[in-house]
Design an enzyme around this catalytic site. Structure first.
Site, PDB file in Angstrom:
ATOM      1  N   LYS A  13       0.910  -1.097  -0.180  1.00  0.00           N
ATOM      2  CA  LYS A  13      -0.397   0.038   0.346  1.00  0.00           C
ATOM      3  C   LYS A  13       0.703   1.270  -0.420  1.00  0.00           C
ATOM      4  CE  LYS A  13      -2.226  -1.089   4.131  1.00  0.00           C
ATOM      5  NZ  LYS A  13      -1.358  -2.133   4.291  1.00  0.00           N
ATOM      6  N   ARG A 127      12.143  -7.412   3.917  1.00  0.00           N
ATOM      7  CA  ARG A 127      12.459  -5.886   3.225  1.00  0.00           C
ATOM      8  C   ARG A 127      13.459  -4.734   3.768  1.00  0.00           C
ATOM      9  NH1 ARG A 127       6.324  -3.211   4.856  1.00  0.00           N
ATOM     10  NH2 ARG A 127       5.812  -4.250   6.628  1.00  0.00           N
ATOM     11  N   ARG A 131      11.848  -2.592  10.647  1.00  0.00           N
ATOM     12  CA  ARG A 131      11.457  -1.897  11.498  1.00  0.00           C
ATOM     13  C   ARG A 131      10.854  -2.835  12.673  1.00  0.00           C
ATOM     14  NH1 ARG A 131       5.555  -0.806   8.065  1.00  0.00           N
ATOM     15  NH2 ARG A 131       4.376  -1.615   9.678  1.00  0.00           N
ATOM     16  N   ARG A 142       0.086  -9.252  13.883  1.00  0.00           N
ATOM     17  CA  ARG A 142      -0.562  -8.323  12.789  1.00  0.00           C
ATOM     18  C   ARG A 142      -1.573  -8.713  11.320  1.00  0.00           C
ATOM     19  NH1 ARG A 142       5.261  -6.187  10.663  1.00  0.00           N
ATOM     20  NH2 ARG A 142       3.761  -4.751   8.782  1.00  0.00           N
TER      21      ARG A 142
HETATM   22  P1  ADP Z   1       1.073  -2.517   8.118  1.00  0.00           P
HETATM   23  O1  ADP Z   1       0.221  -2.042   6.847  1.00  0.00           O
HETATM   24  O2  ADP Z   1       2.651  -3.264   7.708  1.00  0.00           O
HETATM   25  O3  ADP Z   1       1.054  -3.140   9.315  1.00  0.00           O
HETATM   26  P2  ADP Z   1       0.737   0.135   9.135  1.00  0.00           P
HETATM   27  O4  ADP Z   1       2.681   1.517   8.589  1.00  0.00           O
HETATM   28  O5  ADP Z   1       0.290   0.918   8.119  1.00  0.00           O
HETATM   29  O6  ADP Z   1       1.509  -1.118   8.422  1.00  0.00           O
HETATM   30  O7  ADP Z   1       0.655  -0.009  10.449  1.00  0.00           O
HETATM   31  C1  ADP Z   1       1.511   0.026  11.328  1.00  0.00           C
HETATM   32  C2  ADP Z   1       0.766  -0.391  12.543  1.00  0.00           C
HETATM   33  O8  ADP Z   1       0.483   1.135  13.481  1.00  0.00           O
HETATM   34  C3  ADP Z   1      -0.278  -1.246  13.061  1.00  0.00           C
HETATM   35  O9  ADP Z   1      -0.222  -2.309  13.294  1.00  0.00           O
HETATM   36  C4  ADP Z   1      -1.100  -0.684  13.987  1.00  0.00           C
HETATM   37  O10 ADP Z   1      -0.330  -0.845  15.493  1.00  0.00           O
HETATM   38  C5  ADP Z   1      -0.613   0.915  13.825  1.00  0.00           C
HETATM   39  N1  ADP Z   1      -1.690   0.987  13.116  1.00  0.00           N
HETATM   40  C6  ADP Z   1      -1.682   1.809  11.872  1.00  0.00           C
HETATM   41  N2  ADP Z   1      -2.932   2.480  11.359  1.00  0.00           N
HETATM   42  C7  ADP Z   1      -4.146   2.421  12.084  1.00  0.00           C
HETATM   43  C8  ADP Z   1      -5.601   2.059  12.536  1.00  0.00           C
HETATM   44  N3  ADP Z   1      -6.536   2.275  11.603  1.00  0.00           N
HETATM   45  N4  ADP Z   1      -6.010   1.474  13.380  1.00  0.00           N
HETATM   46  C9  ADP Z   1      -4.746   0.995  14.429  1.00  0.00           C
HETATM   47  N5  ADP Z   1      -3.953   1.155  14.438  1.00  0.00           N
HETATM   48  C10 ADP Z   1      -3.115   1.439  13.772  1.00  0.00           C
END
Ligand code: ADP
Length: 190
Positions: A13, A127, A131, A142
């Site tokens: 994404k 990747r 992180r 996750r």
């Molecule tokens: P990925 O899609 O690789 O899991 P993101 O950068 O989208 O990575 O999200 C990383 C972390 O940030 C998630 O595992 C969560 O802890 C938090 N997070 C991000 N967006 C949200 C959301 N909309 N609601 C709850 N937690 C979120």
């Protein structure tokens, strides 16, 4: 345009949202990036969410919804945005609808990137972004959270007639072309 780019962790994404941002001139808004920046800068939000991100679980809905609600009020988001990582639960999707309504705005597209789970695990493990949630154990958390709490968001947008899916396997360019074609089709329809 207001676009939700949806998909499991590792779907690509962020990569696609950046390309869309450049091509369509619409800002990319990633909740994950906002949280990681807040953690890096040790802001109050960062302190609040740091342990949660580390665990691979979700930040509470109210925190995320308030954050997004405040963020999209900023001038740069007035003409649209590409949301990446939000909404991630059905309550977040419902709350986001309220926020849109309050701002007199509408969502134009919901694009779901489809990638099989074994491919996701391979991508995230290799990747190398450093992180702390990219370890095998956290990746599993996750993906479990995604399947239980996030995947139902697709039905929410299917019911609204906004759901579109794109195959997220292929080269970055191929996938990007498919996303652009899907958006065009959606615009034509709307
Ligand atoms: P990925 O899609 O690789 O899991 P993101 O950068 O989208 O990575 O999200 C990383 C972390 O940030 C998630 O595992 C969560 O802890 C938090 N997070 C991000 N967006 C949200 C959301 N909309 N609601 C709850 N937690 C979120």
């Amino acid at each position: 345009m207001r676009i939700i780019l949806f998909g499991p962790p590792g779907a690509g994404k962020g990569t696609q949202a950046k390309l869309m941002e450049n091509k369509l001139n619409i800002p990319h808004l990633s909740t994950g990036d906002i949280f990681r920046n807040a953690i890096k800068n040790k802001t109050p939000l960062g302190v609040e969410v740091s342990k949660i991100l580390e665990s691979g679980k979700l930040v509470p809905d109210v925190t995320v919804v308030n954050l997004v609600g405040e963020t999209i009020k900023q001038p740069i988001y007035q003409n649209g945005y590409i949301l990446d990582g939000f909404p991630r639960t059905v309550p977040q999707a419902e709350a986001f609808d309220k926020v849109l309504k309050e701002n007199g705005q509408q969502l134009d597209a919901f694009i779901s990137m489809e990638v099989p789970e074994d491919e996701l695990i391979k991508r995230i493990s290799s990747r190398g972004e450093g992180r702390s949630d990219d370890t095998p154990e956290k990746i599993k958390v996750r993906l479990d959270v995604y399947n239980k709490e996030t995947a139902p968001v697709m039905n929410y947008y299917k019911e609204k007639g906004l759901y579109q899916s794109v195959n997220g396997v292929g080269t970055v360019e191929e996938i990007f072309e498919k996303i652009l074609a899907t958006l065009k089709k959606q615009q034509g329809a709307g």
